[in-house]
Design an enzyme around this catalytic site. Structure first.
Site, PDB file in Angstrom:
ATOM      1  CG  HIS A  50      31.717  67.356  30.207  1.00  0.00           C
ATOM      2  ND1 HIS A  50      30.801  66.644  29.463  1.00  0.00           N
ATOM      3  CD2 HIS A  50      31.474  67.011  31.501  1.00  0.00           C
ATOM      4  CE1 HIS A  50      30.054  65.900  30.257  1.00  0.00           C
ATOM      5  NE2 HIS A  50      30.432  66.114  31.502  1.00  0.00           N
ATOM      6  CE1 TYR A  51      31.688  73.740  36.463  1.00  0.00           C
ATOM      7  CE2 TYR A  51      32.519  75.492  35.055  1.00  0.00           C
ATOM      8  CZ  TYR A  51      31.939  75.076  36.238  1.00  0.00           C
ATOM      9  OH  TYR A  51      31.599  76.010  37.196  1.00  0.00           O
ATOM     10  CG  LEU A  52      32.433  76.275  30.183  1.00  0.00           C
ATOM     11  CD1 LEU A  52      33.203  76.971  29.063  1.00  0.00           C
ATOM     12  CD2 LEU A  52      32.022  77.272  31.255  1.00  0.00           C
ATOM     13  CE  LYS A  67      27.461  75.930  36.942  1.00  0.00           C
ATOM     14  NZ  LYS A  67      27.001  75.504  38.291  1.00  0.00           N
TER      15      LYS A  67
END
Length: 213
Positions: free
Chosen positions: A125-127, A130
């Protein structure tokens, strides 16, 4: 040069302010969410700007020449906050820069954000956040640089790195202080303009590495 640092109260953001404020030609502005963080920004050599990435950020970019996005929701927050800060906050700042005529934008991203679905499940999710912010920046028409470091450490700066379009991610790391130096150098290093690259600790000076991207 008037330079705005988003994420100024974070560990990397503070180091960027210290690095850039060494040059008396720079006036460095640190974007913070809380009034009580202002003195810390001043102590580092910066000027505090009280704005929230989750709100309207148009005023924050007034009279700026360059923006460095080093903000992050942090590992202790949930997916909603990651979307709000790492993705939507970055996109809002990019759009504000475009609206106000700020042409230079340096993005602190992460290795793996080019292919989020291949990352560890807990990081996807973070990637993705980004990735979406990076793609928005690339399509914005701004003069961008996207820097994607491997795992960050709090070790002292080595002053030497490896930089390439793709680097080996396995068992590699880089001190936050070196990442801050890369971001600071990239602002005016024309060889990084409109490029995306990855970094980890290595044998080249930062200037050499950026010259050879």
């Amino acid at each position: 040069m008037n330079i705005l640092i988003a994420g100024a109260n974070g560990t990397t953001g503070k180091k960027i302010i210290q690095e850039l404020s060494k040059d008396q030609k720079n006036t460095v502005y640190g974007m913070i969410r809380k009034e009580e963080q202002a003195q810390g920004i001043k102590d580092l050599g910066g000027q505090p700007v009280l704005e929230d990435l989750e709100e309207n950020v148009d005023k924050a970019v007034d009279n700026m020449d360059a923006i460095v996005f080093a903000a992050g929701s942090g590992p202790k927050t949930g997916p909603d906050k990651t979307t709000a800060v790492d993705k939507n906050g970055a996109i809002k700042l990019i759009d504000a820069a475009k609206k106000k005529g700020v042409e230079r934008f340096v993005m602190l991203s992460s290795v793996g954000s080019d292919q989020p679905q291949q990352g560890p499940e807990g990081m996807q999710h973070y990637l993705e956040a980004k990735h979406d912010a990076d793609e928005h920046l690339k399509a914005s028409g701004l003069t961008y640089t996207i820097v994607r470091p491997v795992a960050l450490t709090n070790e002292q700066a080595a002053g030497t790195i490896k930089a390439d379009k793709k680097v080996d991610h396995a068992d590699t790391s880089i001190p936050r202080a070196d990442v801050a130096s890369v971001l600071a150098h990239a602002i005016s290093e024309k060889n990084t303009f409109n490029k995306t690259f990855e970094i980890h600790s290595g044998n080249d000076t930062i200037q050499e590495a950026l010259n050879n991207i």
